[in-house]
Structures are given as C-alpha cells and as structure tokens.
Design an enzyme around this catalytic site. Sequence first.
Site, PDB file in Angstrom:
ATOM      1  N   ASP A 125       0.910  -1.069  -0.026  1.00  0.00           N
ATOM      2  CA  ASP A 125       0.018   0.081  -0.126  1.00  0.00           C
ATOM      3  C   ASP A 125       0.673   1.481   0.149  1.00  0.00           C
ATOM      4  O   ASP A 125       2.142   1.478   0.537  1.00  0.00           O
ATOM      5  CB  ASP A 125      -0.933   0.076   1.200  1.00  0.00           C
ATOM      6  CG  ASP A 125      -2.132   1.004   1.169  1.00  0.00           C
ATOM      7  OD1 ASP A 125      -2.073   1.467  -0.007  1.00  0.00           O
ATOM      8  OD2 ASP A 125      -2.881   1.032   2.154  1.00  0.00           O
ATOM      9  N   HIS A 163       3.118   3.360  -8.908  1.00  0.00           N
ATOM     10  CA  HIS A 163       2.744   1.834  -9.180  1.00  0.00           C
ATOM     11  C   HIS A 163       4.029   1.517  -9.708  1.00  0.00           C
ATOM     12  O   HIS A 163       4.478   0.321  -9.447  1.00  0.00           O
ATOM     13  CB  HIS A 163       1.467   1.584  -9.866  1.00  0.00           C
ATOM     14  CG  HIS A 163       0.278   1.900  -9.286  1.00  0.00           C
ATOM     15  ND1 HIS A 163       0.003   1.557  -7.924  1.00  0.00           N
ATOM     16  CD2 HIS A 163      -0.790   2.593  -9.778  1.00  0.00           C
ATOM     17  CE1 HIS A 163      -1.111   2.122  -7.560  1.00  0.00           C
ATOM     18  NE2 HIS A 163      -1.755   2.649  -8.378  1.00  0.00           N
ATOM     19  N   LEU A 196      11.220 -20.466  -4.497  1.00  0.00           N
ATOM     20  CA  LEU A 196      10.129 -19.729  -3.894  1.00  0.00           C
ATOM     21  C   LEU A 196       8.780 -19.779  -4.587  1.00  0.00           C
ATOM     22  O   LEU A 196       8.653 -19.466  -5.769  1.00  0.00           O
ATOM     23  CB  LEU A 196      10.489 -18.216  -3.813  1.00  0.00           C
ATOM     24  CG  LEU A 196       9.564 -17.112  -3.307  1.00  0.00           C
ATOM     25  CD1 LEU A 196       9.604 -17.383  -1.901  1.00  0.00           C
ATOM     26  CD2 LEU A 196       9.889 -15.767  -3.778  1.00  0.00           C
TER      27      LEU A 196
HETATM   28  C1  FPP Z   1      -1.914   0.084  -3.328  1.00  0.00           C
HETATM   29  O1  FPP Z   1      -1.269   1.423  -3.341  1.00  0.00           O
HETATM   30  C2  FPP Z   1      -1.212  -0.495  -4.456  1.00  0.00           C
HETATM   31  C3  FPP Z   1      -1.931  -1.168  -5.334  1.00  0.00           C
HETATM   32  C4  FPP Z   1      -3.490  -1.155  -5.435  1.00  0.00           C
HETATM   33  C5  FPP Z   1      -1.379  -1.822  -6.481  1.00  0.00           C
HETATM   34  C6  FPP Z   1       0.131  -2.551  -6.087  1.00  0.00           C
HETATM   35  C7  FPP Z   1       0.620  -3.061  -7.370  1.00  0.00           C
HETATM   36  C8  FPP Z   1       1.797  -2.911  -7.519  1.00  0.00           C
HETATM   37  C9  FPP Z   1       2.989  -2.594  -6.876  1.00  0.00           C
HETATM   38  C10 FPP Z   1       2.030  -3.686  -8.992  1.00  0.00           C
HETATM   39  C11 FPP Z   1       2.029  -5.346  -8.604  1.00  0.00           C
HETATM   40  C12 FPP Z   1       2.930  -5.783  -9.918  1.00  0.00           C
HETATM   41  C13 FPP Z   1       3.035  -6.939  -9.859  1.00  0.00           C
HETATM   42  C14 FPP Z   1       3.678  -7.712 -11.084  1.00  0.00           C
HETATM   43  C15 FPP Z   1       3.105  -7.948  -8.823  1.00  0.00           C
HETATM   44  P1  FPP Z   1      -2.400   2.577  -3.532  1.00  0.00           P
HETATM   45  O2  FPP Z   1      -2.431   3.033  -5.014  1.00  0.00           O
HETATM   46  O3  FPP Z   1      -3.693   2.290  -2.950  1.00  0.00           O
HETATM   47  O4  FPP Z   1      -1.815   4.095  -2.836  1.00  0.00           O
HETATM   48  P2  FPP Z   1      -2.505   4.934  -1.830  1.00  0.00           P
HETATM   49  O5  FPP Z   1      -3.408   4.394  -0.829  1.00  0.00           O
HETATM   50  O6  FPP Z   1      -1.216   5.786  -1.382  1.00  0.00           O
HETATM   51  O7  FPP Z   1      -3.259   5.822  -2.800  1.00  0.00           O
END
Ligand code: FPP
Length: 232
Positions: free
Chosen positions: A12, A29, A123
């Site tokens: 997050d 992201h 893993l």
């Molecule tokens: C939450 O941060 C994060 C997500 C909803 C997406 C997480 C995904 C990735 C890091 C990419 C994953 C890719 C692979 C290949 C596994 P948020 O956007 O909710 O952050 P905020 O709460 O600060 O708005």
Amino acid sequence: MSLPAHLAVIMDGNGRWAKKRGMPRAFGHRAGVEALEPIIEACGGWGIEALTLFAFSTENWARPKDEVAALMGLIVEYFNKKIDELDRKGVCIRMLGDLSAVPDLQRETALRAMERTKDNKGLKLNIALNYGGRQEILRAARRLAEKCADGEMRPEQIDEVAFEGELYTAGLPMVDLLIRTSGEERISNFLLYQCAYAEFVFVPEYWPDFTREVFARALETYARRDRRFGKV
Ligand code: FPP
C-alpha cells in the site's frame, strides 16, 4: 530467528508516494514494481516458502480508468521483463483470483508465466490479481456444493482439508505473517480464510520505500511474537 513459511504483503501507499513527489499515481505503481525485486530476492535467499502479493483487488476496477490501465500494463511488463530471471531462480508463479474477468493480454501473460514455472522448486510467488477474499470463500463453497450435487461427495465430508483444497491457495501453508505498508491497519478482503492465525505487522513506509532493511525489521518483529494459536 523464526521465519514465516507463508508471507502475505499488501503493498500500500504507491499513490501517496507519487503524490508526495508531485507525480501521477501510475508513477508510484511503477516504483512499486521496482520495489518487488529485492523483496523476492530476500524471500528466496532466506528460505521463505511462499510469498503472496496483493497486486489488484476485485474492488480496484472502480479506480480511474487510466490508473487501472497503468496497473494492468505494469503486470504484463513485469512478466515480460522478469520471467526469464524468475524461472532461472526456480521461482514458481501462481495467480490467485478470477482471471476470467481480466483482459486477455494480462490473463494470457499470467497463465504463460504460471505454466512455464509450475515445476520450479524455489520460492512460491503468488500474485493476487482480481482477487477478493470473500469471493474466494464463496467460490470454494460453490465448488463443494457442486461436488455434493454431482454425488462426488457428501456434505458431512466438508471439512477444513476439503475446503482449503478449493481455495486459490490449495496446497500452500496458511499465512503466518501479513505485512501492510503505508501505516494503514486493515486486511481489505485479502486472504480472509488463510489469515485466521496470521500475525500482522504494519509498517509506516509507503510500498516503494519498502527496502530489504525495512523488510528485515518487519521479520524481526514477527520473530518476537508469541504465537499461541488459541492455546496458552
Ligand atoms: C496500493 O497503493 C497498491 C496497489 C493497489 C497496487 C499494487 C500493485 C503493484 C505494486 C504492482 C504489482 C505488480 C506485480 C507484477 C505484482 P495505492 O495506490 O492504494 O496507494 P495509496 O493508498 O497511497 O493511494
């Protein structure tokens, strides 16, 4: 030091990390994807059996269209760029979630990665994509109900083993540790069944700042916990 066999992570804070830098959420992201490598490497190195990452929830479709597109694009890009290396390291990839509702390109790329690495012994890297914990539990219940209706099993044969066999995580250990970054302290429909006895560690860092050092500290916190599983 006692390590989790199964570690789950809610990555997050990508959006806030980007905002702090005056950048669009998609930039966060992308930085979030970069943060994966040292963590996957560390899990492999430290002998953690399974790592489950929450990449995209059943609720995330409600985000702005361009953000959804950016996340989907990053997933394909990640597999295309990293699959050779992951395969070489013996990582076994499994997708958790309803892939039937995921765009064709993402689904096919993910399924190819799963197929290519399915016999790897290192893993176990599980990526939750279009995943919801309630939906997973309902799906398992429905599958068992169908087996009963088809006469393959009787209702009284539904026990934990049978139920767990219908979850996306079939065959994996239950979650020992759930880490969530960015200071939020919620489970957000992630692995609801599997987290029954999980320890929770919440760290203030946004996901792109989740370095190997922050990870090591979270594991130390976990190792100090006294896990009793309902006993004394
Ligand atoms: C939450 O941060 C994060 C997500 C909803 C997406 C997480 C995904 C990735 C890091 C990419 C994953 C890719 C692979 C290949 C596994 P948020 O956007 O909710 O952050 P905020 O709460 O600060 O708005």
